[in-house]
Design an enzyme around this catalytic site. Structure first.
Site, short mmCIF file in Angstrom:
data_model
loop_
_atom_site.label_atom_id
_atom_site.label_comp_id
_atom_site.label_asym_id
_atom_site.label_seq_id
_atom_site.Cartn_x
_atom_site.Cartn_y
_atom_site.Cartn_z
N GLU A 61 42.29 -47.67 -24.63
CA GLU A 61 43.36 -46.67 -24.10
C GLU A 61 44.59 -47.03 -25.32
O GLU A 61 45.16 -45.87 -25.68
CB GLU A 61 43.70 -47.03 -22.71
CG GLU A 61 42.65 -46.39 -21.81
CD GLU A 61 41.62 -47.29 -21.32
OE1 GLU A 61 41.68 -48.39 -22.07
OE2 GLU A 61 40.91 -46.86 -20.58
N HIS A 130 42.78 -48.35 -8.66
CA HIS A 130 42.38 -47.10 -8.94
C HIS A 130 43.20 -45.87 -7.99
O HIS A 130 42.68 -44.91 -8.27
CB HIS A 130 40.62 -46.93 -8.98
CG HIS A 130 39.86 -47.30 -10.13
ND1 HIS A 130 40.25 -48.72 -10.50
CD2 HIS A 130 39.24 -46.91 -10.77
CE1 HIS A 130 39.38 -48.82 -11.46
NE2 HIS A 130 38.96 -47.65 -11.78
C1 LIG Z 1 40.62 -49.62 -18.55
C2 LIG Z 1 39.79 -48.82 -17.97
N1 LIG Z 1 39.25 -47.32 -18.58
C3 LIG Z 1 38.49 -46.93 -17.94
C4 LIG Z 1 37.85 -46.97 -16.83
C5 LIG Z 1 36.85 -45.87 -16.17
N2 LIG Z 1 35.45 -46.76 -16.41
C6 LIG Z 1 35.12 -47.47 -15.50
S1 LIG Z 1 33.72 -48.24 -16.06
C7 LIG Z 1 33.76 -47.35 -17.54
C8 LIG Z 1 32.60 -47.81 -18.52
C9 LIG Z 1 32.31 -49.13 -18.86
O1 LIG Z 1 31.10 -49.48 -19.23
P1 LIG Z 1 30.65 -50.87 -19.74
O2 LIG Z 1 31.71 -51.72 -20.05
O3 LIG Z 1 29.57 -50.55 -20.63
O4 LIG Z 1 30.28 -51.41 -18.33
P2 LIG Z 1 28.84 -50.70 -17.64
O5 LIG Z 1 29.38 -49.85 -16.60
O6 LIG Z 1 27.88 -50.08 -18.35
O7 LIG Z 1 28.20 -52.00 -16.92
C10 LIG Z 1 34.76 -46.74 -17.69
C11 LIG Z 1 35.12 -45.89 -18.70
C12 LIG Z 1 38.19 -48.31 -16.33
N3 LIG Z 1 37.68 -48.66 -15.13
N4 LIG Z 1 39.27 -49.01 -16.92
#
Ligand SMILES: Cc1ncc(C[n+]2csc(CCOP(=O)(O)OP(=O)(O)O)c2C)c(N)n1
Ligand SMILES: [Mg+2]
Lengths: 323, 343
Positions: A61, A130
């Site tokens: 971000e 959230h």
């Molecule tokens: C700072 C932040 N930005 C965006 C989000 C929304 N979000 C939640 S999970 C996610 C994807 C994360 O992917 P990864 O780190 O690969 O974990 P996975 O879900 O694949 O286990 C996003 C974009 C968030 N929770 N926190």
């Protein structure tokens, strides 16, 4: 001429116009590409405009918001999506210390014509981190605009005006409004700093913005049954704030309730109350009431979450206290 | 080995330390691992069912397909070692010792949940079990985990902190800041990246500058990096046994990339139709549970009967967990205000 559309469609239309009309405009944000956006606002954009205009950015971000700012300083017209306002905390340094300051600090050498779209609000059972509403915080920052539409018409009308601004905008959409429908007049364009009287009334003024406008209108309808005629003022933008409309309404009704979704202490509603007491003190027949969230993080558990955020009934009760 | 499923015929060796010191696993331990993996899968299937029924709300991110990581890695830890993770936390919580009942009740938002219903699926926490959470802001868990490791270093208490993160979180600044900090202060921490090839809807390969070199990302901080097959519980266990031993001995931080795949979408709301069909099918063949089962059978560690029994026991335990969650009360209204500050 007007068309019925959803809040989501209205924003989608605003974005489409920006991309079609302005070659400097591009979108950037997490999962806005092939995935179509966390709230499906940019569905089909990737296919239509491709990766140059639709920048599907990594989970960074601070980096992509900051890059948006830099590109705006360099003359582009970025429209950046921060998935929700909760995650804007990872970019708040770029927004507050950079986007909002660089014009002033540079002796007016730089502009940051950038729109940051983001999503606010509680009530979706997604727990404390959230479910927050930080738009009031951003409204305390000189150099930023803060826009908080409650209807499809306002969303599109305000978005069109935001595109003409030469300074950064926090364009804050509500998580529970995307599916809501409304008529949108052709060519609508709404200037910032103009509140809207969503319902006229004579007995009390209910002042709110974003999703709480819906609750305020519901409350006004319920109050009607008790013979109370409430006026509902939708602020539409927090910065700039339309003081004139607020004061005119309060001078007419002599009573006011200010409603916001987030915690009361230090909330934006306090600013509104302060303005009312200063500018319409002699017209008030009762102290100004506030309806706001409880002083707690938003709990996950559904029954508790309901208690934490204001609802229609609480607005009705607050009005009845005054009359 | 923090969690013991009481449900297999196999009884786990009582001497927990024996597991931690050697990657050699005896038959009971192998069966225990299998039972844990099945338990996680059953938990996730049930949580999806309960979501559709409206008993679970908000976001639900299941761990199906990634079980070998939690089981292979966390079983190496002592009870007092620390796990810190992101919101895809059910599997890790169960292995670290949170009971399915307490976890399911948390998903239901009930007062008997491990976080009293206030945190939900993304915030499973049980400090007594060394499961320090469950954090829903991507990357937010990394500094916290670094802090737990700092506390161990400060107290010289020989605990190890295991911090899970997704491939998406690698792109947040905190990852880089924490690697540097952990190395500068020689902290006892393992940063463990579960590379399931996707962030939310975005393929990791489109968001990482060098998606094939994730395990090398720590090199610039002079932290050793390793890559394992995250669908192979024994390979994960093997590597972690070595790393935990070294780190407990004061070697400083390590970084692991485990390659895996989430069988489902990012969350229950995500049909995941952005994934190519052959990719999904290819990974179905690598599902860690049937693979491990085949290995157990082929090597004479289990019979089909034992396997069937383990599945039945897991199903039963999860049914009981769901019943417990359903019957538990929601938090009392006053609970809204408790826990904001110390009483
Ligand atoms: C700072 C932040 N930005 C965006 C989000 C929304 N979000 C939640 S999970 C996610 C994807 C994360 O992917 P990864 O780190 O690969 O974990 P996975 O879900 O694949 O286990 C996003 C974009 C968030 N929770 N926190
Ligand atoms: Mg991932």
């Amino acid at each position: 001429m007007s068309t019925e559309m959803t809040y989501r469609q209205a924003i989608c239309q605003g974005l489409t116009e920006a991309l079609d009309e302005d070659p400097r405009a591009y979108l950037m944000g997490e999962d806005i590409g092939p995935y179509g956006g966390a709230f499906a606002v940019t569905q089909g954009f990737w296919e239509k405009y491709g990766p140059r205009r639709i920048k599907d950015s990594p989970l960074s971000e601070s980096a992509f918001v900051g890059a948006g700012i830099g590109s705006a300083m360099a003359g582009l017209r970025p429209i950046v999506e921060i998935m929700t306002i909760n995650f804007s905390l990872l970019a708040i340094d770029q927004i507050v210390n950079h986007a909002a300051k660089v014009r002033y600090m540079s002796g007016d050498q730089f502009s940051v014509p950038m729109i940051i779209r983001t999503v606010t609000g509680a009530g979706a059972s997604v727990a404390a981190t959230h479910s927050q509403s930080f738009e009031g915080w951003y409204a305390s920052v000189p150099g930023l605009y803060v826009v908080v539409p409650s209807t499809p018409e306002d969303a599109l009308g305000l978005f069109r005006s935001c595109r003409e601004l030469m300074d950064p905008v926090m364009f804050v959409e509500h998580i529970l409004l995307y599916g809501s429908r409304g008529q949108v007049s052709e060519g609508v364009k709404i200037p910032l700093g103009k509140a809207d009287i969503k319902k006229e009334g004579s007995d009390v003024t209910i002042i709110s913005y974003s999703k709480m406008v819906q609750n305020s209108l519901e409350a006004a309808a319920m109050l009607e049954n008790d013979g109370i005629n409430a006026e509902v003022v939708d602020l539409r933008t927090l910065r700039p704030l339309d003081v004139e409309t607020i004061i005119k309404s309060v001078k007419k009704t002599h009573r006011a309730v200010v409603v916001e979704e987030t915690t009361k202490f230090g909330g934006f509603a306090g600013e509104v109350v302060s303005i009312i007491q200063q500018e319409a003190f002699d017209y008030l027949d009762a102290p100004v009431e506030r309806v706001a969230g409880e002083e707690v993080p938003i709990p996950y558990s559904m029954p508790l979450e309901k208690l934490a955020i204001p609802d229609t009934q609480r607005i009705v009760s607050a009005v009845k206290k005054l009359i | 080995m923090p969690r013991k499923t009481t449900n297999t015929k196999a009884k786990v060796a009582d001497d927990v330390a024996a597991v931690a010191e050697s990657s050699e696993l005896n038959q009971e331990q192998l069966l225990e691992f299998y039972a844990q993996m099945v338990l996680i899968r059953e938990f996730e299937k049930e949580s999806e069912r309960q979501y559709t029924r409206g008993n679970i709300k908000g976001f639900l991110h299941v761990y199906s397909g990634e079980e070998a990581i939690a089981v292979g890695a966390i079983n190496v830890l002592r009870n007092d070692d620390v796990v810190v993770t992101h919101y895809r936390d059910h599997g890790q919580a169960l292995v670290k010792g949170i009971e399915p009942k307490q976890a399911m009740a948390e998903l239901f938002g009930k007062s008997t949940g491990c976080s009293k219903g206030k945190g939900g699926s993304m915030h499973l926490i049980d400090a007594d079990k060394g499961f320090m959470g469950g954090y829903a802001i991507v990357g937010g868990q990394l500094p916290l985990a670094t802090g737990f490791a700092l506390a161990s270093h400060y107290r010289d208490d020989d605990k190890v902190t295991l911090c899970f993160l997704g491939d998406g979180a690698l792109n947040e600044g905190e990852f880089h800041e924490c690697l540097n900090l952990a190395k500068v202060w020689n902290l006892p921490i393992i940063f463990f990246c579960e590379n399931n090839l996707y962030g939310m809807g975005a393929p990791a390969k489109d968001h990482l500058a060098a998606p094939d070199k994730i395990y090398k990302m720590s090199e610039a901080y002079d932290i050793p990096g390793f890559r394992v097959d995250g669908n192979d519980v024994l390979e994960v266990h093997d590597l972690m046994t070595k790393l935990v031993k070294q780190i407990r001995g004061g070697s400083g931080p390590a970084f692991v990339e485990a390659q895996t795949y989430r069988i489902q979408g990012h969350s229950i709301a995500d049909p995941a139709n952005y994934r190519p069909e052959d990719e999904v099918n290819e990974w179905k063949l690598k599902d860690p549970i049937p693979s491990f089962k085949d290995w157990l059978l082929a090597n004479g560690h289990a019979t089909q009967d034992i396997i069937d029994q383990m599945h039945q026991t897991a199903e039963q335990e999860i049914i009981e967990a769901a019943e417990f969650a359903e019957q538990s009360p929601f938090p009392a209204d006053e609970e809204l205000y408790t826990g904001v500050y110390a009483e």
